[in-house]
Design a protein around this motif. Structure first.
Motif, PDB file in Angstrom:
ATOM      1  N   GLN A 133       0.936  10.374  -3.952  1.00 18.36           N
ATOM      2  CA  GLN A 133       1.135  11.728  -3.449  1.00 18.36           C
ATOM      3  C   GLN A 133       1.884  12.578  -4.447  1.00 18.36           C
ATOM      4  O   GLN A 133       1.648  13.781  -4.551  1.00 18.36           O
ATOM      5  CB  GLN A 133       1.895  11.681  -2.130  1.00 18.36           C
ATOM      6  CG  GLN A 133       0.971  11.372  -0.979  1.00 18.36           C
ATOM      7  CD  GLN A 133       1.725  10.905   0.226  1.00 18.36           C
ATOM      8  OE1 GLN A 133       2.938  10.929   0.260  1.00 18.36           O
ATOM      9  NE2 GLN A 133       0.987  10.480   1.230  1.00 18.36           N
ATOM     10  N   ASN A 160      -4.259  11.409  -2.238  1.00 18.90           N
ATOM     11  CA  ASN A 160      -3.855  10.865  -0.963  1.00 18.90           C
ATOM     12  C   ASN A 160      -4.627   9.575  -0.724  1.00 18.90           C
ATOM     13  O   ASN A 160      -5.829   9.601  -0.442  1.00 18.90           O
ATOM     14  CB  ASN A 160      -4.139  11.881   0.143  1.00 18.90           C
ATOM     15  CG  ASN A 160      -3.506  11.476   1.444  1.00 18.90           C
ATOM     16  OD1 ASN A 160      -3.256  10.303   1.697  1.00 18.90           O
ATOM     17  ND2 ASN A 160      -3.249  12.453   2.283  1.00 18.90           N
ATOM     18  N   PHE A 162       0.824  -1.204   0.000  1.00 19.42           N
ATOM     19  CA  PHE A 162       0.000   0.000   0.000  1.00 19.42           C
ATOM     20  C   PHE A 162       0.859   1.256   0.000  1.00 19.42           C
ATOM     21  O   PHE A 162       0.572   2.234  -0.704  1.00 19.42           O
ATOM     22  CB  PHE A 162      -0.908  -0.023   1.231  1.00 19.42           C
ATOM     23  CG  PHE A 162      -1.756   1.205   1.373  1.00 19.42           C
ATOM     24  CD1 PHE A 162      -1.434   2.182   2.304  1.00 19.42           C
ATOM     25  CD2 PHE A 162      -2.853   1.403   0.574  1.00 19.42           C
ATOM     26  CE1 PHE A 162      -2.213   3.318   2.433  1.00 19.42           C
ATOM     27  CE2 PHE A 162      -3.637   2.534   0.691  1.00 19.42           C
ATOM     28  CZ  PHE A 162      -3.321   3.493   1.626  1.00 19.42           C
ATOM     29  N   SER A 163       1.927   1.241   0.789  1.00 18.86           N
ATOM     30  CA  SER A 163       2.717   2.474   0.912  1.00 18.86           C
ATOM     31  C   SER A 163       3.388   2.831  -0.405  1.00 18.86           C
ATOM     32  O   SER A 163       3.613   3.997  -0.689  1.00 18.86           O
ATOM     33  CB  SER A 163       3.753   2.332   2.019  1.00 18.86           C
ATOM     34  OG  SER A 163       4.469   1.155   1.848  1.00 18.86           O
ATOM     35  N   THR A 189      -4.323   7.312   1.656  1.00 18.88           N
ATOM     36  CA  THR A 189      -4.707   7.057   3.044  1.00 18.88           C
ATOM     37  C   THR A 189      -6.032   7.724   3.356  1.00 18.88           C
ATOM     38  O   THR A 189      -6.939   7.118   3.930  1.00 18.88           O
ATOM     39  CB  THR A 189      -3.635   7.593   4.003  1.00 18.88           C
ATOM     40  OG1 THR A 189      -2.378   7.456   3.404  1.00 18.88           O
ATOM     41  CG2 THR A 189      -3.670   6.844   5.298  1.00 18.88           C
TER      42      THR A 189
END
Lengths: 266, 406
Positions: free
Chosen positions: A66, A71, A58-59, A73
């Motif tokens: 970004q 975004n 995910f990161s 998250t």
């Protein structure tokens, strides 16, 4: 999203077509920049996105997102994005027996399984919630990538069935879009992959093919992108429109130019 | 980078291990958020793990592969949480050398090691690691540590032989982790026994583990792979590499080395037949392994005899499921051995794949022709002959000019 690619495809987040299947294909190069483009495109278009991310964490998508202005998250927290992280879930499925069927249940099965639990997951994620909250425009399913499913033991027919079920639910019932990425093995004889690729090519409305240059590695031109518009439902009297561009990937965007017109050469 | 920094300050990244303050706290792996932030440090503690450094490009945490030249080609090093797949050369000479360099780097940096093999006892593998070349800078760091740990009585200044004050009392190599990134090794010498004994390592030797009864339900992975995955997951969980044990004061990296994966000794028939029973065993193993690595502070090296794999499509799958893929080709026994073009070199290195982690672009090196040498070199400083393993860019003038035209 890459504004230049939007211009080439003649779309913007506001007036994108609905009910389409887009096939992303890469051969001898990495086509993941297209996945990042469509992810940020549909998030900006205020769609409800279900992202089945089988190959990265995910990161990774978050950090690249970004750079492209979304975004992930926050999108996940407010319910716009439903993210299935394949790598993390595979560890859960493999080491612990699950009570109810997990989307990646096929990892535990000895024989070639089917993708029914994964389809249930997608259907549940994109089900229209009629509680009167902030309405999302239309649902989108994004899969990165389908070739991983083949290498994990599923047959091409099982994957094609899964896409067919998803198309019925997402494209036809809910008037949403599907975007999938498949690797093209090129000269390596991979029958299952070829079956999958050909089957999906016949069903897609738009095919984006990222290829490496035929002459080899070049620092200024990273590859070639072929865009093919199709109308699978109509008869073939109308010619499919096809365009080819070369591209260079930069830190935050991708620049496209006509073949041989790279700024480095001119 | 500013946007990344502000978003990186959320609760999930507290306690994640990035060294510098200017870079953000996001790395390529995920911690279990609630527990990591439940530690007793209220402010994000910027820990620096020995033997690692953040990448210049995106702040990713990198470890050295043991060969500084290879680190440079891979964009600074091997990212924590990723898999480095080495396609073995025909006689497994240079790939096992690279494998040993990776493990030796782990010992010198003070990382925990996990060595898995089906044909050689991990203890024997560790005995055969090359000795590190500690130059004067390194020795000085070791001496300072020795100096600081001395008892007050021995701090009496030497009056007559004051020149020898800075040297350690005994000639010893303290098993203290060196803070440099990337070391050079001498393959003609073995690693000192004290370094091995002071390091923490876990061994997985398949013939020992295979005797226990089969307890897990069959899921189309060969038995050896299942046991190895359980072993790795056990170590990661028990020693807290995935952030699950908040009592750990000092974070460390787990270096996993798996030798000859895919060979018939692991119970896999991928090198024997084209469409065997366990044809997807290896790919499932790689997938679950990568899942384990992404959620923990570990890096893995795998050597695989891909030249033996009968079904070429499997190699494509394995490449897609790994992060970095490096192919080694040795000239032994081939016609290139006598080719005058290659007379100074012993083989070729092919960098087949470099990942684009947290980024749209990757650090591809401009040079695509890379040759390796394992040669005797005279070290002028220390006056003895060493064997070094190095990667060179051969000056093939004709090839270079051909590449400019595309």
């Amino acid at each position: 999203m890459f504004p230049e690619l939007n211009n080439l495809l003649n779309t913007t987040p506001d007036k994108a077509e609905q009910g389409t299947l887009t096939l992303l294909c890469d051969s001898k190069t990495d086509g993941s920049f297209l996945v990042h483009h469509f992810l940020s495109f549909y998030l900006k278009a205020n769609c409800k996105v279900c992202f089945v991310a089988l190959i990265q964490s995910f990161s990774h998508y978050n950090i690249v997102g970004q750079k492209l202005g979304v975004n992930l998250t926050m999108a996940r927290e407010r319910g716009q994005l439903v993210f299935l992280e394949g790598l993390k879930s595979a560890v859960d499925v493999f080491f612990r027996a699950q009570e109810k069927p997990h989307p990646l249940q096929f990892l535990r099965e000895a024989n070639a399984g089917n993708l029914k639990p994964l389809f249930e997951f997608v259907r549940e994620a994109l089900k229209p919630v009629d509680s009167g909250e902030a309405g999302w425009t239309y649902p989108v399913l994004l899969v990165d990538d389908l070739s991983v499913l083949l290498s994990l033991g599923l047959g091409a027919v099982a994957v094609l069935d899964f896409i067919h079920y998803c198309r019925v639910t997402v494209c036809w019932e809910l008037k949403g879009n599907i975007v999938v990425l498949v690797h093209d093995s090129g000269d390596v004889e991979d029958e299952e992959n070829d079956i999958l690729l050909n089957g999906l090519s016949h069903q897609s409305h738009l095919i984006l093919r990222a290829e490496g240059l035929a002459t080899g590695f070049c620092r200024d031109v990273h590859g070639q992108l072929r865009i093919l518009w199709r109308r699978p439902s109509q008869s073939t009297s109308q010619r499919d429109q096809s365009l080819t561009y070369q591209y260079k990937i930069q830190d935050r965007s991708v620049s496209f130019f006509a073949k041989g017109m790279s700024p480095a050469v001119l | 980078m500013a946007a990344v920094a502000t978003c990186g300050g959320d609760a999930g990244s507290v306690g994640s291990a990035v060294a510098t303050a200017s870079k953000s706290n996001v790395t390529s792996f995920q911690r279990r958020g609630p527990r990591a932030s439940g530690t007793n440090d209220s402010s994000p503690r910027l820990v620096s793990i020995t033997g690692t450094r953040p990448s210049v490009r995106n702040g990713q945490l990198l470890v050295s592969t043991g060969l500084p030249a290879l680190d440079q080609l891979l964009g600074g090093g091997l990212a924590v949480g990723t898999v480095l797949l080495i396609e073995e050369d025909k006689y497994n000479i240079y790939s096992s050398l690279l494998f040993k360099y990776f493990l030796a780097e782990g010992i010198v940096s003070g990382h925990t090691l996990l060595v898995a093999s089906a044909n050689e006892d991990p203890a024997n593998i560790l005995q055969e690691l090359p000795a590190p070349l500690l130059d004067d800078n390194c020795k000085k760091e070791f001496d300072e540590d020795v100096y600081n740990h001395k008892t007050p009585e021995s701090n009496i200044k030497m009056k007559i032989a004051w020149r020898y004050q800075l040297l350690p009392k005994m000639e010893q190599i303290r098993p203290v982790s060196s803070s440099r990134f990337g070391h050079y090794y001498d393959t003609s010498k073995r690693i000192p026994q004290e370094l091995i004994e002071a390091s923490k390592w876990h061994g997985f030797f398949l013939p020992e583990k295979i005797s226990s009864t089969l307890k897990v339900e069959p899921c189309s992975l060969t038995y050896g792979y299942i046991k190895l995955l359980q072993f790795i997951q056990n170590i990661i969980y028990e020693e807290g590499f995935d952030g699950s044990n908040p009592q750990k004061k000092q974070k460390n990296i787990l270096r996993i080395g798996i030798q000859n994966l895919g060979s018939p000794l692991w119970g896999d028939d991928i090198c024997c037949t084209e469409n065997g029973d366990s044809s997807h065993s290896l790919t499932k193993f790689l997938y679950v392994l990568r899942g384990l690595l992404r959620t923990s502070l570990s890096a893995c090296i795998i050597t695989m005899p891909t030249h033996l794999i009968q079904n070429k499509a499997v190699i494509a799958h394995v490449t897609n499921l790994s992060d970095i893929v490096v192919g080694l080709e040795s000239f032994i026994g081939s016609e290139r051995e006598t080719n005058p073009l290659y007379k100074d070199y012993h083989g070729l290195i092919h960098i087949r794949q470099i990942p684009r982690l947290n980024n749209l672009v990757c650090d591809e090196s401009d040079v695509k022709d890379l040759a390796l040498t394992a040669c005797k070199a005279k070290n002028i400083l220390s006056h003895h002959v060493q064997r070094k393993f190095s990667i060179k860019e051969p000056h093939f003038k004709e090839l270079h000019t051909l590449k400019k035209i595309y």
